[in-house]
Design an enzyme around this catalytic site. Sequence first.
Site, PDB file in Angstrom:
ATOM      1  N   HIS A   1      -0.391   2.210  -1.943  1.00  0.00           N
ATOM      2  CA  HIS A   1      -0.414   2.649  -0.546  1.00  0.00           C
ATOM      3  C   HIS A   1       0.848   3.450  -0.258  1.00  0.00           C
ATOM      4  CE1 HIS A   1       2.160  -0.898  -0.532  1.00  0.00           C
ATOM      5  NE2 HIS A   1       2.664  -0.490   0.615  1.00  0.00           N
TER       6      HIS A   1
ATOM      7  N   ASP B   1       3.598   3.934   3.174  1.00  0.00           N
ATOM      8  CA  ASP B   1       3.951   3.265   4.423  1.00  0.00           C
ATOM      9  C   ASP B   1       3.816   4.258   5.578  1.00  0.00           C
ATOM     10  OD1 ASP B   1       4.575   0.974   2.984  1.00  0.00           O
ATOM     11  OD2 ASP B   1       6.698   1.475   2.795  1.00  0.00           O
TER      12      ASP B   1
ATOM     13  N   HIS C   1       3.114   3.663  -3.608  1.00  0.00           N
ATOM     14  CA  HIS C   1       3.702   2.598  -4.412  1.00  0.00           C
ATOM     15  C   HIS C   1       2.782   1.386  -4.434  1.00  0.00           C
ATOM     16  CE1 HIS C   1       5.139   2.286  -0.256  1.00  0.00           C
ATOM     17  NE2 HIS C   1       5.310   0.989  -0.426  1.00  0.00           N
TER      18      HIS C   1
ATOM     19  N   ARG D   1       8.286 -13.251  -7.565  1.00  0.00           N
ATOM     20  CA  ARG D   1       9.002 -12.111  -7.001  1.00  0.00           C
ATOM     21  C   ARG D   1       9.075 -12.287  -5.495  1.00  0.00           C
ATOM     22  NH1 ARG D   1       8.148  -6.706  -5.035  1.00  0.00           N
ATOM     23  NH2 ARG D   1       9.817  -5.316  -5.742  1.00  0.00           N
TER      24      ARG D   1
END
Length: 320
Positions: free
Chosen positions: A190, A192, A247, A257
């Site tokens: 996607h 942002d 990304h 993570r």
Amino acid sequence: MAVLSKPAAEPKFGFSPIPVIDISDPESKQAIVKACEDFGFFKVINHGVSSELVSVLEQEAVKFFSLPKSEKTQLAGYPFGYGSREIGRNGDVGWVEYLLMNANLDFGSVPFPGIFRNALSEYTTSVRKMTCHVLEMITDGLGIKQRDTLSKLVCDSNTDSMFRLNHYPPCPLINKNTNGGKNVIGFGEHTDPQIISVLRSNNTSGLQISLTDSSWISVPSDPSSFFFNVCDSLQVLTNGRFKSVKHRVLANSRKSRVSMIYFAGPSLTQRIAPLTCLIDNEEESLYEEFTWSEYKNSADNSRLSDNRLQQFKKKPLNDS
């Protein structure tokens, strides 16, 4: 169910091509502009954000995500609150759980322990200050006389900025015997929608960005640094000179993570259009003007991987 993809191609470079910017050096302004043009992404060092503050916030985030599911779901909500697996309301899923908050919120009203609330407040304040500094370096690098042309859009108390904590647990689905060695998507590809977003993660890798040739490269983790993404609205403001970076995050089979992202957005009524100081005349504008509220609503009603800017692109004159 996590989304599966083919294994990512190995990077074409023997070293990381990610630009590294020392924002304590005023002369880095041109390097930031080039990074925004070439990658839409860069790593920031010498940023002035307290490492102790970052550590405290990460520890508190880990504590929260370690709570029983029944306790975490008490904070479930939309658009803000706790979520797991489902990303938005349009069918996107990932191997992730998260907390999404209004970055301008008085964190004193959030039902978290005092240490967590204080860390959230201090962290967002520090990162907002750093973000404004970086945006002013960008305007300097672009030769824009008014230094706060971009920073003023995101740095007052009326802006629509968000803060997100993501937790990607170890994923048992990543097993050559059960899924053919395919990657498991933690957070799908996607861009942002805001102006600029600021990422910091722990020492577990997983983030990838797409290059101009559509290949994917992994971003080496660095918990002492911050990573900046050019977002859709900044692409429009620069009339396409800067590229909003696509990304994604791949899950890890062994390690968790934890990432924290500050999304610097303008006020809901802010009008977004190519800056007049960057174009010679209106005919050069590649995008129709829109308000942040209009674009945000469009993004909220789209899938992650959709090209949300496409509907706001101007049609060539010969197509009319």
